[in-house]
Design a protein around this motif. Structure first.
Motif, PDB file in Angstrom:
ATOM      1  N   LEU A 157       5.090   0.565   0.415  1.00 42.40           N
ATOM      2  CA  LEU A 157       4.200   1.017   1.493  1.00 42.40           C
ATOM      3  C   LEU A 157       3.000   0.073   1.571  1.00 42.40           C
ATOM      4  CD1 LEU A 157       4.207   4.868   0.708  1.00 42.40           C
ATOM      5  CD2 LEU A 157       5.461   3.718   2.556  1.00 42.40           C
ATOM      6  N   CYS A 158       2.372   0.034   2.765  1.00 45.04           N
ATOM      7  CA  CYS A 158       1.244  -0.865   3.000  1.00 45.04           C
ATOM      8  C   CYS A 158      -0.101  -0.139   2.936  1.00 45.04           C
ATOM      9  CB  CYS A 158       1.374  -1.498   4.387  1.00 45.04           C
ATOM     10  SG  CYS A 158       2.585  -2.814   4.437  1.00 45.04           S
ATOM     11  N   PHE A 159      -1.112  -0.856   2.450  1.00 43.03           N
ATOM     12  CA  PHE A 159      -2.434  -0.261   2.248  1.00 43.03           C
ATOM     13  C   PHE A 159      -3.559  -1.237   2.567  1.00 43.03           C
ATOM     14  CE2 PHE A 159       0.579   1.876  -0.402  1.00 43.03           C
ATOM     15  CZ  PHE A 159       0.221   3.206  -0.316  1.00 43.03           C
ATOM     16  N   ALA A 160      -4.662  -0.681   3.107  1.00 41.09           N
ATOM     17  CA  ALA A 160      -5.914  -1.444   3.199  1.00 41.09           C
ATOM     18  C   ALA A 160      -7.045  -0.432   3.193  1.00 41.09           C
ATOM     19  CB  ALA A 160      -5.946  -2.278   4.458  1.00 41.09           C
ATOM     20  N   ASP A 161      -7.256   0.258   2.112  1.00 37.84           N
ATOM     21  CA  ASP A 161      -8.289   1.273   1.835  1.00 37.84           C
ATOM     22  C   ASP A 161      -7.700   2.633   1.456  1.00 37.84           C
ATOM     23  OD1 ASP A 161     -10.393  -0.451   2.244  1.00 37.84           O
ATOM     24  OD2 ASP A 161     -10.856   0.263   4.273  1.00 37.84           O
ATOM     25  N   CYS A 162      -6.578   3.033   2.092  1.00 38.86           N
ATOM     26  CA  CYS A 162      -5.963   4.325   1.756  1.00 38.86           C
ATOM     27  C   CYS A 162      -5.475   4.300   0.311  1.00 38.86           C
ATOM     28  CB  CYS A 162      -4.796   4.618   2.693  1.00 38.86           C
ATOM     29  SG  CYS A 162      -5.323   4.857   4.406  1.00 38.86           S
ATOM     30  N   VAL A 163      -5.194   5.473  -0.217  1.00 37.80           N
ATOM     31  CA  VAL A 163      -4.864   5.588  -1.635  1.00 37.80           C
ATOM     32  C   VAL A 163      -3.350   5.475  -1.868  1.00 37.80           C
ATOM     33  CG1 VAL A 163      -5.026   7.056  -3.697  1.00 37.80           C
ATOM     34  CG2 VAL A 163      -6.819   7.161  -1.942  1.00 37.80           C
ATOM     35  N   PRO A 164      -2.923   4.527  -2.711  1.00 35.14           N
ATOM     36  CA  PRO A 164      -1.516   4.492  -3.111  1.00 35.14           C
ATOM     37  C   PRO A 164      -1.288   5.432  -4.303  1.00 35.14           C
ATOM     38  CG  PRO A 164      -2.642   2.522  -3.921  1.00 35.14           C
ATOM     39  CD  PRO A 164      -3.691   3.387  -3.274  1.00 35.14           C
ATOM     40  N   LEU A 165      -0.298   6.306  -4.168  1.00 34.41           N
ATOM     41  CA  LEU A 165       0.038   7.230  -5.250  1.00 34.41           C
ATOM     42  C   LEU A 165       1.421   6.864  -5.778  1.00 34.41           C
ATOM     43  CD1 LEU A 165      -1.005  10.559  -3.469  1.00 34.41           C
ATOM     44  CD2 LEU A 165      -2.308   9.342  -5.225  1.00 34.41           C
ATOM     45  N   TYR A 166       1.480   6.521  -7.061  1.00 39.13           N
ATOM     46  CA  TYR A 166       2.745   6.146  -7.705  1.00 39.13           C
ATOM     47  C   TYR A 166       3.166   7.298  -8.628  1.00 39.13           C
ATOM     48  CZ  TYR A 166       1.157   1.241  -6.831  1.00 39.13           C
ATOM     49  OH  TYR A 166       0.704   0.061  -6.291  1.00 39.13           O
ATOM     50  N   PHE A 167       4.450   7.642  -8.579  1.00 37.89           N
ATOM     51  CA  PHE A 167       4.972   8.734  -9.406  1.00 37.89           C
ATOM     52  C   PHE A 167       6.170   8.232 -10.208  1.00 37.89           C
ATOM     53  CE2 PHE A 167       2.838  12.273  -7.117  1.00 37.89           C
ATOM     54  CZ  PHE A 167       2.451  11.610  -5.968  1.00 37.89           C
ATOM     55  N   VAL A 168       6.260   8.660 -11.466  1.00 37.44           N
ATOM     56  CA  VAL A 168       7.457   8.342 -12.247  1.00 37.44           C
ATOM     57  C   VAL A 168       7.738   9.450 -13.255  1.00 37.44           C
ATOM     58  CG1 VAL A 168       6.182   6.960 -13.975  1.00 37.44           C
ATOM     59  CG2 VAL A 168       8.640   6.574 -13.635  1.00 37.44           C
ATOM     60  N   GLU A 169       9.030   9.742 -13.447  1.00 41.53           N
ATOM     61  CA  GLU A 169       9.478  10.623 -14.529  1.00 41.53           C
ATOM     62  C   GLU A 169      10.701   9.935 -15.116  1.00 41.53           C
ATOM     63  OE1 GLU A 169      10.836  12.444 -17.157  1.00 41.53           O
ATOM     64  OE2 GLU A 169      12.154  13.209 -15.583  1.00 41.53           O
ATOM     65  N   PRO A 170      10.508   9.218 -16.235  1.00 47.61           N
ATOM     66  CA  PRO A 170      11.552   8.327 -16.744  1.00 47.61           C
ATOM     67  C   PRO A 170      12.888   9.005 -17.083  1.00 47.61           C
ATOM     68  CG  PRO A 170       9.445   7.831 -17.774  1.00 47.61           C
ATOM     69  CD  PRO A 170       9.250   9.099 -16.998  1.00 47.61           C
ATOM     70  N   ASN A 171      12.868  10.240 -17.610  1.00 48.53           N
ATOM     71  CA  ASN A 171      14.121  10.906 -18.002  1.00 48.53           C
ATOM     72  C   ASN A 171      15.094  11.077 -16.852  1.00 48.53           C
ATOM     73  OD1 ASN A 171      13.071  11.152 -20.516  1.00 48.53           O
ATOM     74  ND2 ASN A 171      13.645  13.311 -20.744  1.00 48.53           N
ATOM     75  N   SER A 172      14.559  11.564 -15.724  1.00 44.44           N
ATOM     76  CA  SER A 172      15.414  11.821 -14.563  1.00 44.44           C
ATOM     77  C   SER A 172      15.495  10.596 -13.659  1.00 44.44           C
ATOM     78  CB  SER A 172      14.838  12.983 -13.762  1.00 44.44           C
ATOM     79  OG  SER A 172      13.546  12.641 -13.299  1.00 44.44           O
ATOM     80  N   ARG A 173      14.724   9.547 -14.002  1.00 44.44           N
ATOM     81  CA  ARG A 173      14.654   8.322 -13.195  1.00 44.44           C
ATOM     82  C   ARG A 173      13.979   8.564 -11.843  1.00 44.44           C
ATOM     83  NH1 ARG A 173      15.822   3.743 -15.827  1.00 44.44           N
ATOM     84  NH2 ARG A 173      17.013   2.806 -14.132  1.00 44.44           N
ATOM     85  N   PHE A 174      13.241   9.657 -11.745  1.00 43.42           N
ATOM     86  CA  PHE A 174      12.538   9.936 -10.490  1.00 43.42           C
ATOM     87  C   PHE A 174      11.378   8.958 -10.317  1.00 43.42           C
ATOM     88  CE2 PHE A 174       9.046  11.777  -8.084  1.00 43.42           C
ATOM     89  CZ  PHE A 174       9.667  12.370  -6.989  1.00 43.42           C
TER      90      PHE A 174
END
Ligand SMILES: [Zn+2]
Length: 271
Positions: free
Chosen positions: A121-138
């Motif tokens: 996704l593209c950003f120039a001030d908005c907040v990037p939210l990254y999510f990870v749950e390694p067990n389920s590979r989410f």
């Protein structure tokens, strides 16, 4: 530069995840080391901002090659400041990567559990939210400006994960570089919505100014929303960067009066 992010010229990566989660690529591009000119100088990765498409694609390929996240495997969304989140899989690979018209429509969030699918996704001030749950590979990625934030795109991503069987208590969230409270002034209309988006009476993301306006801490507000949806403090990490203050590193929509480039957030599993 914060200790949380590790930098190369063209991108920052989330240091903790790089060390602790093998196979995960999670990066945020900078404005440096690309081929665009003037307001887009030089590593603009936004295809929708009147820059030369050839330069943007070159820039995206530079980021992809440097981060070992090939552009052919990026999945990009239209981003409309909403809160719709789309599940994608390998059949979506390449969507929007070289042509904005082909991006995932009406979406500000993407998630997958598949490998070699790089959410972008593209950003120039908005907040990037990254999510990870390694067990389920989410993995998930969301674009949260003030509108997406008060529509709780952060909490909606946690809900998507839970619905697909992911243990929410194991999700880690990284709240990336965005405009800081120092530079983000909002009016009463926005402040009102901010005051009503949490489950509790907590207006600590807002600071009232003498001109009747407010400074808003969008990163903190997203953290509070994530806590509202059941995450513990330890599951959430915040970048300290301000895209407006750090002119050498980032484009900023506010600072540059709208005519500027975009950084890309990218997250994906390398097979
Ligand atoms: Zn600032």
């Amino acid at each position: 530069m914060t200790m949380i992010l590790e930098s190369s010229e063209t991108f920052l990566s989330i240091k903790k995840w790089k060390e602790q989660i093998p196979g995960l690529a999670a990066i945020f591009s900078t404005r440096n080391g690309g081929s665009s000119r003037e307001g887009f100088s030089s590593l603009n990765t936004g295809l929708h901002v009147q820059d030369e498409p050839f330069n943007v694609i070159t820039n995206r390929n530079i980021v992809g090659a440097n981060a070992k996240a090939p552009l052919e495997e990026w999945v990009c969304a239209e981003q409309i400041h909403g809160s719709y989140i789309k599940e994608v899989d390998r059949t979506y690979k390449g969507r929007g990567s070289t042509n904005y018209q082909d991006s995932i429509k009406g979406s500000d969030g993407l998630w997958t559990c598949e490998s070699n699918v790089y959410l972008s996704l593209c950003f120039a001030d908005c907040v990037p939210l990254y999510f990870v749950e390694p067990n389920s590979r989410f993995i998930g990625l969301a674009h949260a400006g003030w509108k997406g934030t008060v529509q709780n795109i952060a909490g909606k991503m946690i809900q998507k994960a839970s619905e697909s069987g992911v243990d929410a208590s194991r999700i880690q969230v990284y709240i990336g570089p965005s405009i800081g409270k120092c530079c983000y002034e909002v009016d009463e209309t926005v402040a009102d919505q901010v005051k009503h988006c949490l489950n509790r009476e907590d207006h600590s993301s807002l600071t009232k100014k003498t001109n009747g306006k407010y400074n808003l801490d969008l990163k903190m507000l997203n953290k509070q929303l994530l806590e509202d949806s059941g995450l513990k403090k330890e599951q959430i990490t915040l970048a300290s960067n301000c895209t407006s203050c750090e002119e050498d590193l980032f484009f900023s929509h506010r600072r540059d009066f709208g005519k500027t480039g975009r950084m890309s957030a990218v997250i994906g599993w390398r097979e």
